[in-house]
Write an enzyme that holds these catalytic residues in place. Sequence first.
Site, PDB file in Angstrom:
ATOM      1  CB  CYS A  39       5.233   8.775   4.374  1.00 50.03           C
ATOM      2  SG  CYS A  39       4.247  10.079   3.133  1.00 50.03           S
ATOM      3  CG  HIS A  63       9.509   8.937   1.877  1.00 46.40           C
ATOM      4  ND1 HIS A  63       8.923   7.691   2.060  1.00 46.40           N
ATOM      5  CD2 HIS A  63       8.627   9.943   1.623  1.00 46.40           C
ATOM      6  CE1 HIS A  63       7.628   7.761   1.773  1.00 46.40           C
ATOM      7  NE2 HIS A  63       7.412   9.269   1.382  1.00 46.40           N
ATOM      8  CD  GLU A 117      11.612   5.618   3.211  1.00 47.70           C
ATOM      9  OE1 GLU A 117      11.927   6.360   4.089  1.00 47.70           O
ATOM     10  OE2 GLU A 117      10.374   5.728   2.644  1.00 47.70           O
TER      11      GLU A 117
HETATM   12  N1  GLN Z   1      -0.645  10.311   0.803  1.00 48.26           N
HETATM   13  C1  GLN Z   1      -0.129   8.925   1.359  1.00 48.26           C
HETATM   14  C2  GLN Z   1      -1.452   8.550   2.385  1.00 48.26           C
HETATM   15  O1  GLN Z   1      -2.430   9.271   2.496  1.00 48.26           O
HETATM   16  C3  GLN Z   1       0.956   8.987   1.985  1.00 48.26           C
HETATM   17  C4  GLN Z   1       2.101   9.388   1.045  1.00 48.26           C
HETATM   18  C5  GLN Z   1       3.418   8.315   1.224  1.00 48.26           C
HETATM   19  O2  GLN Z   1       3.542   7.513   2.131  1.00 48.26           O
HETATM   20  N2  GLN Z   1       4.388   8.640   0.548  1.00 48.26           N
HETATM   21  O3  GLN Z   1      -1.186   7.271   2.644  1.00 48.26           O
END
Ligand code: GLN
Length: 193
Positions: free
Chosen positions: A79, A172, A174
């Site tokens: 992410c 995710h 994890e």
């Molecule tokens: N929206 C977040 C960002 O731009 C990422 C979201 C996440 O890691 N769950 O950093």
Amino acid sequence: MLRIGVLALQGDFAAHEDVITNLGHAAEAVRRARDLSTLDALIMPGGESSAMLRLMQAEDLGGAIAERIRGGLPVLATCAGVILLAHGVSPWQPSLGLLDIDVIRNAYGRQVHSAVEKIRLVEEFAEPREIDGVLIRAPRISRVGTRVDILAWFGNDPVLVRQGSIIGATFHPELGRDTRVHRQLLAMTGNDG
Ligand code: GLN
């Protein structure tokens, strides 16, 4: 036992540390450049990429991470971690540019603000290939370079990619029960016995 660094500036690093510990390896918090020296692999967790970027400026931690990754250190980015490694980020923010993809931050908007979705793994994985993926304000991968393999899809969007020793997941792993993505990182160390 492998030593797996987890970038621990901000975000959900503790969940990654738990997965690594449960798989029988050592999870080591990375907060400074010197924490990188003895690692077999690195995890860059989810969180808020703009906040992480700011925190990575201290001692040029970002530069030190980039140098280790260029030297072949296996990395799993999830992410926000994917946003930090991507080539292009929209709306624009700086990134390490080591993973040849472009991403759009928060692209799934409110519908998928925080949702469990069915993700399809490609055939190199054993069954079950349909797994639950947790998407939390996830980036959407809008371009994939020619050296990048797509390993999983959510609808028509790639959500798990690999380029050399870098694995990127916009969901995710994890937070789910399937540990295959983490085990793939361990296998990339060539030393997971
Ligand atoms: N929206 C977040 C960002 O731009 C990422 C979201 C996440 O890691 N769950 O950093």
